[in-house]
Design an enzyme around this catalytic site. Sequence first.
Site, PDB file in Angstrom:
ATOM      1  N   GLY A 168      10.052 -12.254  10.453  1.00  0.00           N
ATOM      2  CA  GLY A 168      11.147 -11.843   9.580  1.00  0.00           C
ATOM      3  C   GLY A 168      10.633 -11.375   8.233  1.00  0.00           C
ATOM      4  N   GLY A 169      11.365 -11.757   7.173  1.00  0.00           N
ATOM      5  CA  GLY A 169      10.984 -11.341   5.824  1.00  0.00           C
ATOM      6  C   GLY A 169       9.599 -11.782   5.426  1.00  0.00           C
ATOM      7  N   GLY A 403      -8.379  23.591   7.978  1.00  0.00           N
ATOM      8  CA  GLY A 403      -7.818  22.647   7.017  1.00  0.00           C
ATOM      9  C   GLY A 403      -8.451  21.281   7.091  1.00  0.00           C
ATOM     10  N   ALA A 404      -8.975  20.917   8.268  1.00  0.00           N
ATOM     11  CA  ALA A 404      -9.613  19.615   8.411  1.00  0.00           C
ATOM     12  C   ALA A 404     -10.923  19.550   7.621  1.00  0.00           C
ATOM     13  CB  ALA A 404      -9.865  19.310   9.886  1.00  0.00           C
TER      14      ALA A 404
END
Length: 519
Positions: A168-169, A403-404
């Site tokens: 949970g939290g 771009g790599a």
Amino acid sequence: MPIKSELLNELNKRRNEAKLGGGEDKTAKRHAKGQLTARERVETLFDANSFQESGLHVDQAKPTAQKLPGDGVITGVGNVDGRPVAVFSQDFTVSGGSLSQMHAQKIADLQEQACELGFPIVGVNDSGGARIQEGIWGLSGYGQVFYRNVYASGLVPQISIIAGPCAGGAAYSPALTDFLIQTRKNAEMYICGPSVIKAATGQEAPVEQYGTAEAHASVSGNVHFVAEDDKDAIAITKKLLSFLPLNNMLNPPHALPDAIADAKNESLNELIPENSKTAFDVLKVIEAITDKGQWLEVQKDFAKNMVVGFARIEGMVAGIIANQPAVKTGCLDIDSSDKGARFIRFCNAFNIPVVNLVDVPGFMPGLAQERGGIIRHGAKMLFAYAAATVPKITLIMRKAYGGAYLAMCSKDMGADFVYAWPCAEIAVMGAEGAIPVVHKKEIDAAKAEGGEVAAKAKKTELIEKYRDKFASPWQAAETNMITDVIEPSETRYRLALALRFSLTKRSTRPPKKHGLIPL
């Protein structure tokens, strides 16, 4: 006047009661499962007799007939290999380690103290969650801890050990820290358990599929290290701390050499296959360039086409980011971009130089990648490198396309030194892809004259003839895009020199709150 003996007796009694935690029976149950107690975890982490505990005598905010020693959490500071570290260790033997008002206050106080003193924070998570009896105080307590996790981020290193339930939290505090270590047995981490998922969605979701160390390490990427047991988790923590500075104002613990050893490793000359499409294992390169026993891989089971970790090269600490040609040809995809960007930003926050080992054919093609946001995720790599002001040293081993090439820290993206091996291929795309486009007329003419066989032969002839024009380190060297072309065998020496020369780097940026990374 000497202190009365009954007062000293009372002090020792309270100390002994507090240190027993939930009692001998619960301690025995922990040991039977192969787990250490919260206090044993702390004692295993710290150097002997160096732990200064805080809040030993704290009890729950509204005491009842049942005493809760330390209110279920041990907090304090001590030395790890002679350097100070702050720790909190949740005690499952005391009310299931549940978080309450005082429990949370102890952790929050420790976080604040660590930030003021400049100490790393290690949190051992082993808790049944918020203490139901305290109602909204549990929510408030988690909020206080989360707020201080964020305040400490980039100020002091934060390491979380998941050594029991973390649901949970409670899972969000570790998620806000820098590194997560989860034990293979006895530990689970998730937001919703199987019964909640089934009630809400009707799905059968065994916790093994998403809450275990293996699932988090290989699928979700939430966990950075898998430990065999509590002792192994603490050993990993200590090794990790050995590479890190105490805080963002200090340099990492370099062992600066008097001189750089000018030694060659001939095995690197034989490592790269003649065929550029044949894979090799980048871990062999890392082994060859780093000091023996001084390599710690991070997230090794997640996004394996990218390798990241901490190392020493001639005693100097560095973060290593490397493409792994043996997995997905070393392509950058969504997960590897996230993995790399996060690691780069950690190194930058804590003054750790980065060394980049490049063999990348491009970003991963495919509909799933495009729909999953490869543009946004790939941009994180560009952002992380461009924003980093630490020393950045890049070695192009083989392919560096499109771009790599930029996303792996080219000179244009701020690299201080860029080296390339003679077999490196630096281009918009490989010769196999570029030449059929640039020399289309010649290939079409051959096809018209002799058919597909002639066209294929012409294409092969042109690729061999013009390969260096489209993908070679010499063109990059001639246009000052790289620092030098080096022999593979001298890589360790050249990288070590570059590291030593760049440790005095100082780079300032325009005043602003922060940049806006494409999350």
